[in-house]
Design a protein around this motif. Structure first.
Motif, PDB file in Angstrom:
ATOM      1  N   LEU A  46       0.459  -3.265  -5.964  1.00  8.54           N
ATOM      2  CA  LEU A  46       0.140  -2.006  -5.019  1.00  8.54           C
ATOM      3  C   LEU A  46      -0.266  -0.617  -5.446  1.00  8.54           C
ATOM      4  CD1 LEU A  46       1.786   0.108  -3.417  1.00  8.54           C
ATOM      5  CD2 LEU A  46       2.693   1.063  -5.495  1.00  8.54           C
ATOM      6  N   PHE A  47      -1.540  -0.663  -3.729  1.00  8.81           N
ATOM      7  CA  PHE A  47      -3.030  -0.209  -4.250  1.00  8.81           C
ATOM      8  C   PHE A  47      -2.357   0.850  -3.468  1.00  8.81           C
ATOM      9  CE2 PHE A  47      -5.772   2.012  -0.617  1.00  8.81           C
ATOM     10  CZ  PHE A  47      -7.094   2.336  -1.631  1.00  8.81           C
ATOM     11  N   CYS A  48      -2.830   2.617  -4.444  1.00 10.37           N
ATOM     12  CA  CYS A  48      -2.257   3.984  -3.922  1.00 10.37           C
ATOM     13  C   CYS A  48      -4.087   4.350  -3.042  1.00 10.37           C
ATOM     14  CB  CYS A  48      -1.956   3.840  -5.422  1.00 10.37           C
ATOM     15  SG  CYS A  48      -0.655   3.809  -5.308  1.00 10.37           S
ATOM     16  N   ALA A  49      -3.212   4.498  -2.124  1.00 10.65           N
ATOM     17  CA  ALA A  49      -4.548   5.797  -1.790  1.00 10.65           C
ATOM     18  C   ALA A  49      -4.389   7.193  -2.469  1.00 10.65           C
ATOM     19  CB  ALA A  49      -3.991   6.576  -0.458  1.00 10.65           C
ATOM     20  N   SER A  50      -4.284   7.014  -3.432  1.00  8.16           N
ATOM     21  CA  SER A  50      -4.727   8.231  -4.626  1.00  8.16           C
ATOM     22  C   SER A  50      -4.501   8.164  -6.502  1.00  8.16           C
ATOM     23  CB  SER A  50      -4.536  10.460  -3.878  1.00  8.16           C
ATOM     24  OG  SER A  50      -2.815  10.037  -4.437  1.00  8.16           O
ATOM     25  N   ASP A  51      -4.922   9.156  -6.564  1.00 12.23           N
ATOM     26  CA  ASP A  51      -4.260   8.922  -7.975  1.00 12.23           C
ATOM     27  C   ASP A  51      -2.658   9.522  -8.678  1.00 12.23           C
ATOM     28  OD1 ASP A  51      -6.500   6.712  -8.449  1.00 12.23           O
ATOM     29  OD2 ASP A  51      -7.113   7.997 -10.141  1.00 12.23           O
ATOM     30  N   ASN A  52      -2.757  10.199  -7.554  1.00 14.87           N
ATOM     31  CA  ASN A  52      -1.263  11.417  -8.107  1.00 14.87           C
ATOM     32  C   ASN A  52      -0.339  10.333  -7.598  1.00 14.87           C
ATOM     33  OD1 ASN A  52      -2.098  13.497  -9.076  1.00 14.87           O
ATOM     34  ND2 ASN A  52      -3.339  14.429  -7.997  1.00 14.87           N
ATOM     35  N   LEU A  53      -0.273  10.228  -6.005  1.00 11.21           N
ATOM     36  CA  LEU A  53       0.840   9.136  -5.526  1.00 11.21           C
ATOM     37  C   LEU A  53       0.629   7.761  -6.431  1.00 11.21           C
ATOM     38  CD1 LEU A  53      -0.382   8.708  -1.834  1.00 11.21           C
ATOM     39  CD2 LEU A  53       1.902   9.347  -2.787  1.00 11.21           C
ATOM     40  N   ALA A  54       0.418   6.623  -7.194  1.00 15.14           N
ATOM     41  CA  ALA A  54      -0.125   6.046  -8.031  1.00 15.14           C
ATOM     42  C   ALA A  54       0.830   6.435  -9.822  1.00 15.14           C
ATOM     43  CB  ALA A  54      -1.350   5.395  -8.885  1.00 15.14           C
ATOM     44  N   ALA A  55       0.136   7.522 -10.262  1.00 11.20           N
ATOM     45  CA  ALA A  55       0.887   8.283 -11.217  1.00 11.20           C
ATOM     46  C   ALA A  55       2.931   7.895 -11.032  1.00 11.20           C
ATOM     47  CB  ALA A  55       0.784   9.470 -11.638  1.00 11.20           C
ATOM     48  N   ILE A  84       1.188  -1.170   0.373  1.00 11.38           N
ATOM     49  CA  ILE A  84      -0.056  -0.006  -0.149  1.00 11.38           C
ATOM     50  C   ILE A  84       1.155   1.425  -0.499  1.00 11.38           C
ATOM     51  CG2 ILE A  84      -0.249   0.274   2.639  1.00 11.38           C
ATOM     52  CD1 ILE A  84      -2.409   1.065   2.148  1.00 11.38           C
ATOM     53  N   LEU A  85       0.659   2.297  -0.659  1.00 10.39           N
ATOM     54  CA  LEU A  85       1.026   3.559  -0.924  1.00 10.39           C
ATOM     55  C   LEU A  85       0.408   4.674  -0.032  1.00 10.39           C
ATOM     56  CD1 LEU A  85       3.070   4.857  -2.106  1.00 10.39           C
ATOM     57  CD2 LEU A  85       3.012   5.939  -4.001  1.00 10.39           C
ATOM     58  N   THR A  86       0.141   5.113   0.682  1.00  6.84           N
ATOM     59  CA  THR A  86      -0.348   6.061   1.136  1.00  6.84           C
ATOM     60  C   THR A  86       0.241   7.152   2.453  1.00  6.84           C
ATOM     61  OG1 THR A  86      -1.945   6.636   2.684  1.00  6.84           O
ATOM     62  CG2 THR A  86      -1.051   4.494   2.753  1.00  6.84           C
ATOM     63  N   VAL A  87      -0.491   8.040   2.956  1.00  2.00           N
ATOM     64  CA  VAL A  87       0.732   8.648   3.441  1.00  2.00           C
ATOM     65  C   VAL A  87      -0.068   8.907   4.974  1.00  2.00           C
ATOM     66  CG1 VAL A  87       0.445  11.458   1.956  1.00  2.00           C
ATOM     67  CG2 VAL A  87      -1.107  10.596   3.091  1.00  2.00           C
ATOM     68  N   SER A  88       1.204   8.528   5.861  1.00  2.00           N
ATOM     69  CA  SER A  88       0.958   8.942   7.195  1.00  2.00           C
ATOM     70  C   SER A  88       0.439   9.687   7.649  1.00  2.00           C
ATOM     71  CB  SER A  88       2.354   8.333   8.118  1.00  2.00           C
ATOM     72  OG  SER A  88       3.234   9.089   7.755  1.00  2.00           O
ATOM     73  N   GLY A 121       5.165   9.485  -4.840  1.00  2.00           N
ATOM     74  CA  GLY A 121       5.146   8.327  -5.297  1.00  2.00           C
ATOM     75  C   GLY A 121       6.169   7.677  -5.885  1.00  2.00           C
ATOM     76  N   TYR A 122       6.473   8.362  -6.230  1.00  2.00           N
ATOM     77  CA  TYR A 122       7.998   8.208  -6.915  1.00  2.00           C
ATOM     78  C   TYR A 122       9.122   8.334  -6.393  1.00  2.00           C
ATOM     79  CZ  TYR A 122      12.201   9.018 -10.186  1.00  2.00           C
ATOM     80  OH  TYR A 122      13.712   8.436 -10.735  1.00  2.00           O
ATOM     81  N   GLU A 123       9.557   8.677  -5.662  1.00  2.00           N
ATOM     82  CA  GLU A 123      10.573   8.144  -4.241  1.00  2.00           C
ATOM     83  C   GLU A 123       9.996   7.388  -3.769  1.00  2.00           C
ATOM     84  OE1 GLU A 123      13.524   9.844  -4.436  1.00  2.00           O
ATOM     85  OE2 GLU A 123      13.409  11.902  -6.303  1.00  2.00           O
ATOM     86  N   SER A 124       8.823   7.832  -2.810  1.00  2.00           N
ATOM     87  CA  SER A 124       9.056   6.582  -2.420  1.00  2.00           C
ATOM     88  C   SER A 124       8.801   4.973  -2.832  1.00  2.00           C
ATOM     89  CB  SER A 124       7.371   6.615  -1.217  1.00  2.00           C
ATOM     90  OG  SER A 124       7.823   7.510  -0.930  1.00  2.00           O
ATOM     91  N   VAL A 125       8.491   4.853  -3.901  1.00  2.00           N
ATOM     92  CA  VAL A 125       8.274   3.605  -4.462  1.00  2.00           C
ATOM     93  C   VAL A 125       9.897   2.861  -5.270  1.00  2.00           C
ATOM     94  CG1 VAL A 125       7.513   2.236  -6.478  1.00  2.00           C
ATOM     95  CG2 VAL A 125       6.081   3.979  -4.780  1.00  2.00           C
ATOM     96  N   LYS A 126      10.350   4.128  -5.665  1.00  2.00           N
ATOM     97  CA  LYS A 126      11.995   3.836  -5.656  1.00  2.00           C
ATOM     98  C   LYS A 126      12.793   3.424  -4.995  1.00  2.00           C
ATOM     99  CE  LYS A 126      15.772   6.491  -8.410  1.00  2.00           C
ATOM    100  NZ  LYS A 126      16.050   8.184  -8.515  1.00  2.00           N
ATOM    101  N   LYS A 127      12.683   3.953  -3.549  1.00  2.00           N
ATOM    102  CA  LYS A 127      13.242   3.172  -2.276  1.00  2.00           C
ATOM    103  C   LYS A 127      13.066   1.849  -2.471  1.00  2.00           C
ATOM    104  CE  LYS A 127      14.181   7.884  -0.220  1.00  2.00           C
ATOM    105  NZ  LYS A 127      13.208   8.655   0.847  1.00  2.00           N
ATOM    106  N   ALA A 128      11.453   1.499  -1.840  1.00  2.00           N
ATOM    107  CA  ALA A 128      11.139   0.633  -1.705  1.00  2.00           C
ATOM    108  C   ALA A 128      11.499  -0.786  -2.632  1.00  2.00           C
ATOM    109  CB  ALA A 128       9.416   0.201  -1.611  1.00  2.00           C
ATOM    110  N   LEU A 129      11.489  -0.585  -4.012  1.00  2.00           N
ATOM    111  CA  LEU A 129      12.269  -1.626  -5.383  1.00  2.00           C
ATOM    112  C   LEU A 129      13.740  -1.823  -5.020  1.00  2.00           C
ATOM    113  CD1 LEU A 129      10.532   0.418  -8.056  1.00  2.00           C
ATOM    114  CD2 LEU A 129      10.908  -2.127  -7.378  1.00  2.00           C
ATOM    115  N   ASP A 130      14.352  -0.079  -4.197  1.00  4.57           N
ATOM    116  CA  ASP A 130      16.105  -0.798  -3.879  1.00  4.57           C
ATOM    117  C   ASP A 130      15.923  -1.312  -3.196  1.00  4.57           C
ATOM    118  OD1 ASP A 130      16.705   0.555  -6.315  1.00  4.57           O
ATOM    119  OD2 ASP A 130      16.550   2.777  -4.327  1.00  4.57           O
TER     120      ASP A 130
END
Length: 357
Positions: A268-277, A207-211, A251-260
């Motif tokens: 991946l379920f994203c809490a917003s479309d902007n994060l998904a993009a 899940i990709l969502t702001v805390s 969204g980009y930076e967070s997923v990039k780190k997760a992939l690293d």
């Protein structure tokens, strides 16, 4: 008695009260004197003079030297009686979601005979406060507030006005505030999206969502978690990606780190479309095939562009209906069906739109 701790200037408060009184009086009826008004409202002569000056300038009263002030023979139009409703929105041209909320609100405002004032806040709290101050100094009947921020503190200034003027908040529930709010069933929307990924055979769904402790993000996380637990799926820290802001860059930076870090997710379920993009950009740079190797679902139906040039699967919110419902809630207070300080919640259903991601 006029309220001292109020965004609305004292003379504007007095003017509004006197105008309501004038509407019930016959033409040429003698109006109260300045001295009587000062005593009744415990206010200064300057405040009374300014209120009466505006009422006279607008043709509601007339004065005859040596005789006093009288109610004018002036027909008040329905538009003048109702005034304006303000819509404070982040920026109407950055998202079809915000544009649709505005359209739904405007349609209902027109139907009810009010005027609409559109204010773009650009997510600037200081700008919002200044808009609110100006709106309350003019003939504003109520305010619809829309925000895309995930910062709970950014809403605190709304509590100051909620008891002064009808206020409806869209897309976030402020349950400790004296206002109405219109949201969608975020838990059900996230639950349905996550279940879809499970039914597609995905084994590790992140899940990709702001805390941030806002109702929308909390509910979306709860829906995601519920679907995983019901299906005996893993719910680990590596699968919870929490950027600071709900935008493309985060969204980009967070997923990039997760992939690293080899987080091992295949969906991946994203809490917003902007994060998904932003997430799609990071996946694209790793040459991960969508949807063959990895599935992704966003939230909001904003249709953001992405490097795969694939329509994003998403949870759609009925934005036009949300705008319409917000105006209907305000109108209940305008018609004295509920007190200004009362709170009412409207929760609308979402719809899962499966596209190509």
């Amino acid at each position: 008695m006029l309220k001292e701790k109020n965004y609305i200037p004292a003379f504007k408060q007095l003017k509004g009260t006197l105008l309501d009184r004038i509407k019930e009086m016959e033409p040429d009826t003698k109006f109260q004197s300045v001295r009587a008004l000062r005593k009744e409202f415990n206010t200064s002569q300057a405040t009374v003079d300014k209120a009466l000056y505006e009422l006279e300038s607008e043709g509601f009263i007339w004065k005859e030297p040596g005789k006093g002030t009288f109610v004018a023979d002036r027909k008040i139009s329905e538009t003048e009686k109702k005034g304006a409703i303000a819509l404070i929105i982040p920026q109407i041209n950055i998202s079809s979601f915000f544009a649709d909320i505005a359209q739904g609100a405007e349609n209902k405002i027109f139907e009810l005979g009010y005027q609409m004032v559109l204010c773009s806040s650009f997510e600037d709290t200081r700008r919002e406060k200044e808009y609110i101050k100006r709106l309350l100094q003019n003939n504003t009947e109520g305010i619809v507030y829309v925000s895309s921020t995930s910062e709970p503190d950014s809403y605190l200034h709304l509590d100051e006005i909620a008891s002064q003027i009808p206020l409806a908040v869209v897309d976030v529930a402020l349950k400790n505030f004296n206002c109405d709010y219109v949201t969608t069933d975020d838990e059900a929307g996230a639950y349905e999206a996550t279940n879809h990924l499970i039914n597609k055979g995905r084994k590790k769904i992140a899940i990709l969502t702001v805390s941030r402790d806002t109702s929308t993000m909390v509910k979306r996380f709860e829906g995601y978690k519920k679907a995983l637990l019901e299906n005996g799926m893993p719910l680990g820290k590596k699968l919870m990606i929490n950027p600071y802001h709900c935008d493309f860059a985060n969204g980009y930076e967070s997923v990039k780190k997760a992939l690293d870090s080899n987080f091992g997710a295949d969906a991946l379920f994203c809490a917003s479309d902007n994060l998904a993009a932003g997430a799609l950009q990071a996946l694209y740079e790793r040459n991960i095939k969508i949807p063959e190797e990895f599935s992704i679902i966003g939230y909001g139906d904003l249709n953001p562009s992405n490097p795969y040039n694939l329509p994003l699967s998403t949870v759609a919110q009925p934005a036009m209906e949300m705008g319409k419902k917000a105006i209907e809630l305000l109108n209940e207070k305008f018609e004295k069906k509920r007190p200004v300080s009362s709170c009412k919640e409207v929760i609308l259903p979402t719809k899962l739109k499966i596209k190509q991601t």
